[in-house]
Design an enzyme around this catalytic site. Structure first.
Site, PDB file in Angstrom:
ATOM      1  CE  LYS A  23      -2.052  -1.375   3.738  1.00  0.00           C
ATOM      2  NZ  LYS A  23      -2.963  -1.653   4.880  1.00  0.00           N
ATOM      3  N   GLY A  26      -8.882   4.076   9.845  1.00  0.00           N
ATOM      4  CA  GLY A  26      -9.488   2.792   9.518  1.00  0.00           C
ATOM      5  C   GLY A  26      -9.292   2.320   8.092  1.00  0.00           C
ATOM      6  CB  THR A  27      -7.437   3.641   5.137  1.00  0.00           C
ATOM      7  OG1 THR A  27      -6.243   3.854   5.891  1.00  0.00           O
ATOM      8  CG2 THR A  27      -8.142   4.958   4.928  1.00  0.00           C
ATOM      9  CB  CYS A  31      -9.332  -2.038   9.592  1.00  0.00           C
ATOM     10  SG  CYS A  31      -8.176  -1.666  10.921  1.00  0.00           S
TER      11      CYS A  31
END
Length: 272
Positions: free
Chosen positions: A181, A214-215, A217
């Site tokens: 990522k 929270g991206t 998860c």
């Protein structure tokens, strides 16, 4: 229950992760994502955190026997079509979860959570080797961000050119696929998916929105949801990237710090 109603049950996805009391990440983000994507979410809680938009104020790990009992309770009765892992703070927990996943013949998505969005450590240094040698080898897809790549492999990525090297370093530990990522780089939000031969570059515009709690998860849970539906890894990752991009664009302020992404952005607010 009739045969027709049994047949209509959605795919089942199990998240093995910590709780975020603020609702933006962890188990809460996972279950919201799964609901939004049409799968039945189930959970194995590994830790409880006191957490809000400003950071993590405390974390309490659950006993290994509690984690194992939750997992067996769900898998042995309800069954599962994909598993996703998140916060596993100790070596003992990592090794237990790796053993459980290794004995479950379904796709698994490993999000090797090391540090929270606010910079709080969520993984003991002593657990890193267990992640490398026990957890990554049982992963269908591993989804490290660039900080986690550096933590696990020592490879520092400062541009897109370094993402192939990062992927090779992670693949050396045994996952079938790795999604590097690249959200911490400048420019477009670029991720790199590979199994060592096939390569996919996933690009999305970068939004001027700081509310991105929270991206990681959310993305991992979206991938697991796609795999549970029978999608291939590239299909599941592509669909998950599209979903999380929309969730980031719709992220909203909560509290005095970093707000969450909007897991329900596709659902609208008009009841449609």
């Amino acid at each position: 229950m009739s045969a027709s109603s049994r047949a209509s049950a959605p795919p089942r996805v199990l998240t093995v992760a910590g709780s975020d009391s603020g609702g933006g990440a962890g188990i809460q983000a996972d279950l919201k994502t799964m609901l939004a994507l049409g799968v039945h979410g189930m959970s194995v809680l590994t830790a409880v955190t006191a957490q809000n938009s400003l950071g993590v104020q405390g974390a309490w790990e659950l006993p290994v026997e509690a984690v194992r009992a939750q997992y067996r309770s769900v898998v042995d009765d309800i069954g599962v079509d994909a598993v996703k892992t998140g916060m596993l703070s100790s070596a003992e927990l990592v090794e237990t979860v790796a053993e459980l996943i290794g004995g479950t013949a379904v796709p698994s998505v490993v999000d090797p959570v090391g540090v929270s969005k606010h910079g709080d450590s969520l993984l003991a240094a002593s657990a890193l080797d267990s992640v490398r040698t026990k957890l990554l080898p049982v992963a269908t897809v591993a989804t490290p961000n660039l900080d986690e790549v550096a933590q696990l492999t020592g490879v520092e990525v400062e541009s897109e050119d370094g993402m192939r090297r990062a992927a090779a370093a992670v693949l050396a530990y045994g996952p079938t696929w790795v999604l590097i990522k690249g959200g911490h780089l400048s420019g477009d939000a670029v991720d790199f998916l590979t199994d060592g031969s096939e390569e996919h570059w996933l690009r999305a515009p970068r939004f001027d929105n700081r509310h991105t709690h929270g991206t990681g998860c959310t993305l991992a849970s979206a991938i697991a949801s796609g795999l549970a539906k029978g999608q291939s890894v590239p299909e599941a990752v592509t669909a998950a990237k599209e979903y999380v991009t929309g969730a980031i664009a719709a992220g909203f302020a909560l509290g005095g710090g970093i707000g969450p992404v909007d897991h329900g952005w596709r659902l609208g607010t008009d009841g449609a």
